[in-house]
Scaffold this active site. Structure first.
Site, PDB file in Angstrom:
ATOM      1  N   ASN A 109       0.846  -1.103   0.258  1.00 32.56           N
ATOM      2  CA  ASN A 109      -0.076  -0.070   0.047  1.00 32.56           C
ATOM      3  C   ASN A 109       0.899   1.225   0.053  1.00 32.56           C
ATOM      4  O   ASN A 109       1.466   1.614   0.947  1.00 32.56           O
ATOM      5  CB  ASN A 109      -0.843  -0.260   1.373  1.00 32.56           C
ATOM      6  CG  ASN A 109      -1.775   1.442   1.402  1.00 32.56           C
ATOM      7  OD1 ASN A 109      -1.764   2.067   0.567  1.00 32.56           O
ATOM      8  ND2 ASN A 109      -2.364   1.429   2.675  1.00 32.56           N
ATOM      9  N   TRP A 110       1.015   1.909  -1.029  1.00 35.18           N
ATOM     10  CA  TRP A 110       1.735   3.101  -1.492  1.00 35.18           C
ATOM     11  C   TRP A 110       1.265   4.313  -0.565  1.00 35.18           C
ATOM     12  O   TRP A 110       2.096   5.328  -0.448  1.00 35.18           O
ATOM     13  CB  TRP A 110       2.258   3.323  -2.791  1.00 35.18           C
ATOM     14  CG  TRP A 110       3.294   2.112  -3.260  1.00 35.18           C
ATOM     15  CD1 TRP A 110       3.682   1.240  -2.604  1.00 35.18           C
ATOM     16  CD2 TRP A 110       3.804   2.178  -4.526  1.00 35.18           C
ATOM     17  NE1 TRP A 110       4.875   0.654  -3.346  1.00 35.18           N
ATOM     18  CE2 TRP A 110       4.697   1.345  -4.766  1.00 35.18           C
ATOM     19  CE3 TRP A 110       3.940   3.263  -5.853  1.00 35.18           C
ATOM     20  CZ2 TRP A 110       5.397   0.983  -5.831  1.00 35.18           C
ATOM     21  CZ3 TRP A 110       4.570   2.889  -6.903  1.00 35.18           C
ATOM     22  CH2 TRP A 110       5.242   1.802  -6.818  1.00 35.18           C
ATOM     23  N   LYS A 111      -0.035   4.004  -0.377  1.00 36.72           N
ATOM     24  CA  LYS A 111      -0.405   5.419   0.539  1.00 36.72           C
ATOM     25  C   LYS A 111      -0.136   6.712  -0.547  1.00 36.72           C
ATOM     26  O   LYS A 111      -0.262   6.574  -1.633  1.00 36.72           O
ATOM     27  CB  LYS A 111      -0.043   5.742   1.726  1.00 36.72           C
ATOM     28  CG  LYS A 111      -0.093   4.362   2.528  1.00 36.72           C
ATOM     29  CD  LYS A 111       0.197   4.441   4.114  1.00 36.72           C
ATOM     30  CE  LYS A 111      -0.005   3.145   4.856  1.00 36.72           C
ATOM     31  NZ  LYS A 111       0.137   3.203   6.107  1.00 36.72           N
ATOM     32  N   HIS A 138      -9.478   1.789   5.270  1.00 33.29           N
ATOM     33  CA  HIS A 138      -8.124   1.924   6.086  1.00 33.29           C
ATOM     34  C   HIS A 138      -8.305   2.731   7.163  1.00 33.29           C
ATOM     35  O   HIS A 138      -9.057   3.744   7.269  1.00 33.29           O
ATOM     36  CB  HIS A 138      -7.138   2.383   4.837  1.00 33.29           C
ATOM     37  CG  HIS A 138      -5.801   2.296   5.315  1.00 33.29           C
ATOM     38  ND1 HIS A 138      -5.336   3.176   6.311  1.00 33.29           N
ATOM     39  CD2 HIS A 138      -4.861   1.233   5.113  1.00 33.29           C
ATOM     40  CE1 HIS A 138      -3.992   2.986   6.658  1.00 33.29           C
ATOM     41  NE2 HIS A 138      -3.745   1.604   6.188  1.00 33.29           N
ATOM     42  N   GLU A 189      -5.309  -4.628  11.010  1.00 32.02           N
ATOM     43  CA  GLU A 189      -4.414  -3.463  11.008  1.00 32.02           C
ATOM     44  C   GLU A 189      -4.406  -2.759  12.208  1.00 32.02           C
ATOM     45  O   GLU A 189      -5.369  -1.975  12.210  1.00 32.02           O
ATOM     46  CB  GLU A 189      -4.239  -2.502   9.770  1.00 32.02           C
ATOM     47  CG  GLU A 189      -4.230  -3.181   8.543  1.00 32.02           C
ATOM     48  CD  GLU A 189      -3.419  -2.309   7.500  1.00 32.02           C
ATOM     49  OE1 GLU A 189      -2.591  -2.565   6.922  1.00 32.02           O
ATOM     50  OE2 GLU A 189      -4.180  -1.324   7.500  1.00 32.02           O
ATOM     51  N   GLY A 214       2.872  -1.107   4.133  1.00 28.39           N
ATOM     52  CA  GLY A 214       2.811   0.175   3.926  1.00 28.39           C
ATOM     53  C   GLY A 214       4.354   0.524   3.507  1.00 28.39           C
ATOM     54  O   GLY A 214       5.101   0.365   2.545  1.00 28.39           O
ATOM     55  N   GLY A 215       4.957   1.050   4.634  1.00 30.37           N
ATOM     56  CA  GLY A 215       6.282   1.644   4.294  1.00 30.37           C
ATOM     57  C   GLY A 215       7.340   0.709   3.552  1.00 30.37           C
ATOM     58  O   GLY A 215       8.039   1.270   2.880  1.00 30.37           O
TER      59      GLY A 215
HETATM   60  P1  PGA Z   1       2.788   0.265   7.403  1.00 27.35           P
HETATM   61  O1  PGA Z   1       1.193   0.459   6.922  1.00 27.35           O
HETATM   62  O2  PGA Z   1       3.485  -1.126   6.942  1.00 27.35           O
HETATM   63  O3  PGA Z   1       3.748   1.310   7.134  1.00 27.35           O
HETATM   64  O4  PGA Z   1       2.751   0.142   9.051  1.00 27.35           O
HETATM   65  C1  PGA Z   1       0.556  -0.803   6.803  1.00 27.35           C
HETATM   66  C2  PGA Z   1      -0.762  -0.154   6.196  1.00 27.35           C
HETATM   67  O5  PGA Z   1      -1.316   0.918   6.521  1.00 27.35           O
HETATM   68  O6  PGA Z   1      -1.365  -0.703   5.494  1.00 27.35           O
END
Ligand code: PGA
Length: 247
Positions: free
Chosen positions: A6-8, A93, A163, A229-230
């Protein structure tokens, strides 16, 4: 097993190269039973989907509107996400629930709309730290699931990503014992609610997933992969997670 990035709100056109590198690893991953996917920002979705077409790397949107079309300036419909080449769409999310005040009722409608257009929703649920601290994590998460879960028609599929909000982007991860108990609770709830259709559901973990913790996470019962995410922003770190799963 599924690994979804998930690149946000990250990624300009220059990031397409990362996706291509990830796509190049997708066939070998699939042969080991691991499906890779990326959810880039909406601005990159069509181009990225086009770049990786012909590889097993799937793509997804990060959110969709509940309506199929209409006067909703700035919003994007599930049909548009599908039209851009996506297979998945994330709904509910925690960053949308918190920053955009999305309720579980709204999230349920989004998931339903996604299914209607042929997308697989990735429905996110998770508790606040304060709820876990007072022993209410499971009841809160099951309440959220109850209220956000769409009706699943005969061929519909859905992914549910647990999450914990306090684990997203913080480097914190629940203990394996807490995770085991949470996934058992989620699975039992789904079995009761869905009967045989529980087979159309896959469960992911999300929240500070890295190459250092993925192996332990995916060993747990009922965890079918991760929403990352990150650590999905560069091919190097995303593929290092893949390598850990393959080993
Ligand atoms: P993160 O994010 O791996 O940066 O904690 C996960 C997400 O929000 O899907």
């Amino acid at each position: 097993m599924l690994l979804i990035g998930n690149w946000k709100m990250n990624g300009l056109a220059t990031a397409l190269g990362e996706a291509e590198t990830i796509a190049a690893a997708a066939e070998a991953a699939l042969q080991q039973g691991i499906q890779l996917a990326l959810c880039p920002p909406a601005t990159l979705l069509r181009t990225l989907s086009h770049h990786v077409a012909g590889t097993p790397l799937l793509t997804g949107g990060q959110d969709c509107h509940v309506e199929h079309f209409g006067a909703y300036t700035g919003d994007i419909s599930a049909a548009m996400i599908k039209d851009a080449g996506a297979h998945y769409v994330i709904v509910g999310h925690s960053e949308r629930r918190q920053n955009h005040h999305e309720t579980s009722m709204l999230v349920q409608r989004k998931a339903q709309t996604a299914i209607e257009v042929g997308l697989v929703p990735i429905l996110c649920i998770g508790e606040h730290r304060s709820q876990r601290d007072v022993g209410q994590a499971e009841s809160y998460v099951l309440g959220q699931l109850q209220a956000s879960l769409p009706e699943l028609g005969s061929n519909a599929q859905i992914i549910i990503a647990y999450e914990p909000i306090w684990a997203v982007g913080t480097g914190l991860v629940p203990s394996l014992a807490d995770l085991s108990s949470m996934y058992q609770a989620i699975f039992s709830f789904l079995e009761t609610r869905l009967g045989n259709k529980v087979n159309s559901v896959r469960l992911l973990y999300g929240g500070s997933v890295t190459q250092n913790n993925i192996s332990d996470l995916v060993k747990l019962n009922h965890i079918d992969g991760a929403l990352v995410g990150g650590a999905s922003l560069t091919a190097a770190s995303f593929l290092s997670i893949l390598n850990e799963v393959c080993n």
